[in-house]
Design an enzyme around this catalytic site. Structure first.
Site, mmCIF file in Angstrom:
data_model
loop_
_atom_site.group_PDB
_atom_site.id
_atom_site.type_symbol
_atom_site.label_atom_id
_atom_site.label_comp_id
_atom_site.label_asym_id
_atom_site.label_seq_id
_atom_site.Cartn_x
_atom_site.Cartn_y
_atom_site.Cartn_z
ATOM 1 N N LYS B 171 0.862 -1.180 0.000
ATOM 2 C CA LYS B 171 0.000 0.000 0.000
ATOM 3 C C LYS B 171 0.902 1.235 0.000
ATOM 4 O O LYS B 171 1.563 1.536 0.987
ATOM 5 C CB LYS B 171 -0.887 0.026 1.242
ATOM 6 C CG LYS B 171 -1.797 1.240 1.257
ATOM 7 C CD LYS B 171 -2.198 1.596 2.674
ATOM 8 C CE LYS B 171 -2.781 2.993 2.758
ATOM 9 N NZ LYS B 171 -1.907 4.054 2.267
ATOM 10 N N GLY B 224 5.857 4.687 9.060
ATOM 11 C CA GLY B 224 4.923 5.805 9.104
ATOM 12 C C GLY B 224 4.923 6.465 10.468
ATOM 13 O O GLY B 224 5.874 6.324 11.242
ATOM 14 N N THR B 228 -0.088 6.000 13.915
ATOM 15 C CA THR B 228 -0.585 4.955 13.018
ATOM 16 C C THR B 228 0.027 3.613 13.404
ATOM 17 O O THR B 228 -0.632 2.571 13.357
ATOM 18 C CB THR B 228 -0.237 5.293 11.555
ATOM 19 O OG1 THR B 228 -0.486 6.668 11.341
ATOM 20 C CG2 THR B 228 -1.064 4.466 10.596
ATOM 21 N N GLY B 229 1.303 3.635 13.812
ATOM 22 C CA GLY B 229 1.985 2.419 14.248
ATOM 23 C C GLY B 229 1.258 1.731 15.396
ATOM 24 O O GLY B 229 1.129 0.507 15.428
ATOM 25 N N GLU B 246 8.514 0.949 11.727
ATOM 26 C CA GLU B 246 9.546 1.988 11.663
ATOM 27 C C GLU B 246 8.815 3.314 11.747
ATOM 28 O O GLU B 246 8.131 3.709 10.811
ATOM 29 C CB GLU B 246 10.339 1.872 10.356
ATOM 30 C CG GLU B 246 11.021 0.522 10.144
ATOM 31 C CD GLU B 246 12.140 0.226 11.141
ATOM 32 O OE1 GLU B 246 12.541 1.152 11.883
ATOM 33 O OE2 GLU B 246 12.601 -0.926 11.189
ATOM 34 N N CYS B 280 12.228 10.263 8.635
ATOM 35 C CA CYS B 280 12.113 9.805 10.023
ATOM 36 C C CYS B 280 13.479 9.893 10.671
ATOM 37 O O CYS B 280 13.621 10.321 11.799
ATOM 38 C CB CYS B 280 11.538 8.397 10.092
ATOM 39 S SG CYS B 280 12.365 7.220 9.032
ATOM 40 N N GLU B 381 8.078 15.647 16.881
ATOM 41 C CA GLU B 381 8.923 15.390 15.724
ATOM 42 C C GLU B 381 8.717 16.541 14.736
ATOM 43 O O GLU B 381 7.581 16.892 14.427
ATOM 44 C CB GLU B 381 8.510 14.071 15.070
ATOM 45 C CG GLU B 381 9.302 13.797 13.804
ATOM 46 C CD GLU B 381 9.052 12.405 13.235
ATOM 47 O OE1 GLU B 381 7.950 11.860 13.447
ATOM 48 O OE2 GLU B 381 9.965 11.873 12.576
#
Lengths: 484, 481
Positions: B171, B224, B228-229, B246, B280, B381
């Protein structure tokens, strides 16, 4: 009255609440244990957190020495400890001795590995930084929680404590609320060897309060669970918000396949011990037996004769030869579940070849006569669910492909075994059976030397083996540049 | 118009829905793409499941050879792929080329491992028994890829995963599906069999959700946002799926007073402003020893002023636009918050002016000094071209402030002192530490965050282990032969 072990001290639950621990053979109260809650979990985590830095910095040789010293202290009292384990868990005394010895073997295994931990050095391409190189370090993951079930309270505690301590992680053990007593004694003995306070704690309480609080605590970086698949799902969900490292050793429904060329009497013993050890209350156990039609009658006849020799009774008493002692099921609910699964199979046309009922005149304990069941419909609960008790469904198969297809037709993938002297069969089974472990001509047994862990709904990660240590380390990549 | 690629075919979505993909530099439509539904994803998963049977039995050496072949095919198409990547993502063409090259390098890295996957042998209790540890692929894997490095972050998943014998449903991010779809098609044409590598574009609520919930998917490789993780891991729990996550980071860079200042300045600039800061792994907090701070800041400001913001297709551009308007809004708010709390803008802190910038999400590279620790730039972040600079008076203070964060992805230290280097390598709470080196990800080293930066590793030979499961096999002896 038993107490919890937090930060090097024996303490009561902060609430002051206690629960009675009863003997599954006769219902008698053995002792009381604290019923801790989130406050006790927090106190244990706090002490483990404080102990982490110094423990991680303790020389590995010293950590190994402390473990070995604790092992010696446990050995001195092994008979008393085995007796207590039998009283709280129900298993025969000989099996309790076997369990504690297995625990000690595992602790010695990890103590021996302590000085053999290795990282790696990696040559790097020179394009960005001439002469640079990489190092892969292994660093302890931090505060760990070990959640242990009631079926093997001691070995399944050791599979967590051993690698955690060797890796430099403090750990908090939560035993099942019905089997805390032997665990607390052993944790106390291990600490007597001189482990610093906070490195090895033990808290007691229910899973829904104390267990959940431990899993959710933000300072716990890793959770090792042995338990049911449902609990495993919930632990992984609770761990998700902090990306905690988890290993989950969950349920299983291990198939055993016996080919026409197998050594029948060895295989019969393998099936018998594999299914009825610990009154069938094991994640790793022969739970579905697939027999080639050529040997079906002979095998079933021998198996039924042997299973008929089991004599349910108090685990502290020996059975007269040729009878073999089997303890009670651990709880009334456990027995109810097994009975319901058996009844469901019978309702669908199964035939009980031996056992399957409660013995007469022993109503004070959760006793049950071990059963072998034939003509079991594939839709029966005995096949679709995990059977956590002494009931074994047997099936007839005509070829290996059929046996493997049926063996794989389950949501679980923990262990499996095949009995054959045919190289092709053995290798096909090793490749195609969907499980984390496979035994060829061997009883299902969790060696300390081999990684143990399920696939599919049977779990994530491994215990046992040098591999288990890796789950208590974080690899860290370090690049050294500027070395012209 | 781009389509999803399922079972070896380029197909439209079952709903007929289409999304337009915009160029972040100009706002122009680059192309449109078919949007998948859960139904479409199920079809892709079914085809991957069917293909697994055969693919998992293709010998390792042959799978390695196929990966080499796909790497060559990708490099033959490098020009087109890099152009398309710049158009949909915004990054400078030079960086797009690097990303495509990196993707091919990753394929080659794992292809080269093909003949070296090893299991184990374990002597057991006595001479009648021994143990083997065999390695098996997991099955159907889902790869969920973000928009900042749409191809290389896909490569980190599919290269080790395919080599191990797994099949995939990818995706891509909603805004960067085009290059990824082209890459999947090229790999198929180079010999990856039908159904082994599928890609379906569409929203996370449909495509992502189906990948997470479908019981046939045994593993999810996700790169991501941290939030969401969390959802991915909690969703995966219902089926006890394997996950590699990650996630975000806020990498500290510590410059000691004995550092090679020029090289460190260069590493800070590249480390923060590469990909317009949308990485990231990036230098996100700069801790300078007080006694070298003035010199360092002067040199860094000079360097940053030379960076050229513009359309990525212009060869002179070194910083492209931010990928989306909301991404720029977030960075602006974070910078404003730092200034409100006493931070001092040394350079940037605003949008560039001029007609060429009006339609894109441009923002000038920004340095803020004297940033308070409670500022959003330190606490959160910062996913854009803005760097907070903090001063420290001792090594210990630097490490403590560097570690005082929920994230633990990368980190770096600049010093000529062996004790400082070693101490930092141990003490920095992160999955990666660079000593006197820019934060470059090597295919040779395992990459993955500690704390809330993730779970599991990508890169390195270690990544293969995350796409295989081990099976312990014990052989007992029947009789004396």
């Amino acid at each position: 009255m038993a107490k919890m072990y937090i930060n090097g001290e024996w303490v009561d639950a902060q609430s002051g609440v206690t629960t009675e621990i009863r003997n599954p053979s006769n219902g008698a109260v053995i002792d009381t244990a604290p019923s801790g809650d989130a406050r006790d979990a927090a106190a244990a985590v706090e002490s483990a957190k404080n102990a982490f830095k110094a423990w991680a910095a303790t020389a590995v040789e010293e950590r190994a020495r402390l473990i070995n010293k604790g092992v010696a202290l446990v050995k001195e009292q092994i008979k008393d400890l085995a007796g207590l384990l039998t009283k709280e868990q129900g298993k025969p005394f000989m099996e309790s001795m076997g369990e504690i010895n297995h625990f000690l073997h595992g602790m010695e295994f990890y103590a021996g590995l302590a000085t053999k931990v290795r990282g790696q050095q990696v040559p790097l391409p020179p394009s960005m930084n001439p002469n640079s190189y990489g190092v892969i370090m292994k660093q302890p993951v931090g505060v760990c929680a070990g959640i242990v079930p009631w079926n093997f309270p001691i070995t399944l505690m050791g599979t967590k404590v051993g690698p955690a301590m060797v890796a430099g992680c403090p750990i908090i053990i939560k035993p099942a609320s019905s089997t805390p007593l032997t665990t607390l004694k052993i944790i106390g003995l291990l600490n007597e060897a001189g482990i610093p306070p906070g490195v090895l704690n033990c808290v007691v309480g229910s899973g829904s309060t104390l267990g959940e609080a431990l899993v959710k605590h933000s300072d716990v970086r890793r959770v090792a669970l042995t338990g049911s698949s449902e609990t495993g799902k919930s632990v992984m969900q609770l761990a998700a918000p902090y990306f905690k490292r988890v290993t989950l050793e969950l349920g299983g429904s291990d198939p055993m396949i016996v080919c026409p060329d197998a050594d029948i009497s060895k295989a019969v013993s393998g099936a018998m011990i594999g299914r009825y050890w610990n009154a069938g209350q094991a994640c790793l156990a022969v739970k579905r037996l697939y027999l080639f039609e050529e040997i079906y009658d002979e095998f079933v006849e021998k198996l039924v004769a042997k299973v008929g020799r089991y004599e349910p009774g108090d685990g502290m008493s020996k059975a007269e030869k040729p009878f073999i002692r089997m303890g009670p099921l651990h709880t009334a609910a456990q027995r109810d579940e097994v009975e319901a699964q058996l009844k469901d199979a019978v309702d669908k046309g199964a035939e009980v070849l031996v056992g399957g009922n409660r013995p007469d005149g022993m109503s004070e304990g959760h006793f049950f006569k071990p059963a072998v069941v034939a003509n079991v419909n594939e839709t029966s609960k005995l096949v679709t669910e995990e059977v956590f008790g002494p009931v074994l469904p047997v099936f007839k198969v005509t070829e290996l492909d059929e046996a493997i297809a049926k063996a794989n037709n389950t949501e679980w993938g923990l262990g499996a075994s095949i009995w054959t002297n045919n190289m092709k069969y053995a290798n096909k089974a090793a490749r195609e059976i969907q499980s984390g472990m496979l035994w060829v001509n061997q009883l299902h047994f969790g060696y300390d030397e081999m990684p143990f862990g399920g696939i599919k709904a049977s779990g994530i990660g491994h215990e046992h083996g040098p591999e288990a240590l890796d789950y208590y380390f974080e690899p860290k990549s370090v690049v050294f540049g500027g070395l012209e | 118009m781009a389509h999803m690629f399922v079972d070896g075919e380029s197909v439209g979505g079952s709903s007929g829905k289409v999304a337009e993909i915009y160029n972040p530099a100009t706002g122009e439509v680059v192309d449109s793409v078919s949007i998948g539904t859960r139904e479409d994803v199920r079809r892709a998963i079914d085809s991957a499941d069917k293909a697994f049977e055969k693919w998992s039995k293709v010998p390792f050496a042959k799978r390695g050879e196929l990966l080499f072949r796909t790497a060559r095919a990708i490099l033959q198409n490098e020009e087109d792929l890099a152009n398309l990547l710049t158009l949909e993502q915004g990054k400078p063409l030079r960086e797009a080329h690097r990303e495509i090259k990196r993707f091919a390098h990753t394929l080659e890295h794992y292809a080269g491992l093909a003949k070296n996957v090893r299991g184990g042998y374990v002597p057991l209790l006595d001479e009648t028994r021994y143990g083997m540890i065999i390695k098996k692929p997991l099955g159907v894997c889902g790869a969920i890829v973000p928009w900042n490095f749409p191809t290389s972050l896909m490569g980190n998943k599919i290269a080790p995963g395919l080599l191990a014998g797994n099949t995939f449903v990818v995706k891509p991010a909603g805004t960067t599906p085009l290059t990824a779809i082209r890459v999947v098609q090229i790999m198929h044409d180079a010999g990856i069999p039908d159904g082994v590598l599928n890609i379906v574009a569409g929203p996370g609520s449909e495509v992502g959700r189906e990948i997470i919930e479908n019981p046939k998917v045994r593993k999810i490789g996700f790169t991501g946002a941290t939030d969401t993780g969390r959802l991915v891991m909690a969703g995966a729990a219902a089926e006890i799926k394997r996950v590699t996550l990650e996630l975000g980071g806020s990498d500290p860079m510590i410059v000691c007073d004995d550092a090679d200042i020029d090289r460190a300045v260069s590493a800070a600039s590249v480390g923060r402003f590469f990909n317009c800061g949308q990485a990231c792994l990036a230098v996100k907090r700069l801790y300078l020893f007080e006694n070298i701070a003035d010199e360092f800041i002067d040199k860094l400001v000079t360097k940053v002023k030379k960076l050229r913001v513009g359309n990525g297709m212009d060869p002179k551009t070194t910083i492209g636009p931010l990928h989306s308007a909301s991404q720029r809004d977030e960075v602006e708010a974070q910078v404003q918050d730092a200034i409100d709390k006493g931070g001092k803008a040394l350079v940037g802190a605003k949008r560039p002016t001029g007609s060429e910038y009006e339609k894109g999400h441009f923002y000038l590279p920004t340095l803020i000094a004297h940033v308070e620790d409670n500022s959003r730039m330190v606490q959160e972040e910062v996913f854009g071209p803005a760097l907070p600079i903090m001063l420290v008076s001792s090594f210990d203070e630097a490490i403590k402030r560097a570690n005082n964060h929920i994230y633990g992805l990368g980190s770096s230290i600049w010093t000529r002192n062996v004790d400082r280097a070693n101490e930092a390598a141990y003490r920095l709470d992160a999955g990666y530490t660079w000593v006197n080196s820019a934060q470059i990800i090597f295919d040779e080293m395992p990459f993955g965050g500690a704390k809330q930066s993730g779970l599991g590793k990508e890169h390195g030979s270690e990544a293969i282990d995350y796409y295989m499961e081990t099976k312990s096999v014990v052989f007992g002896k029947n009789e004396t032969p």
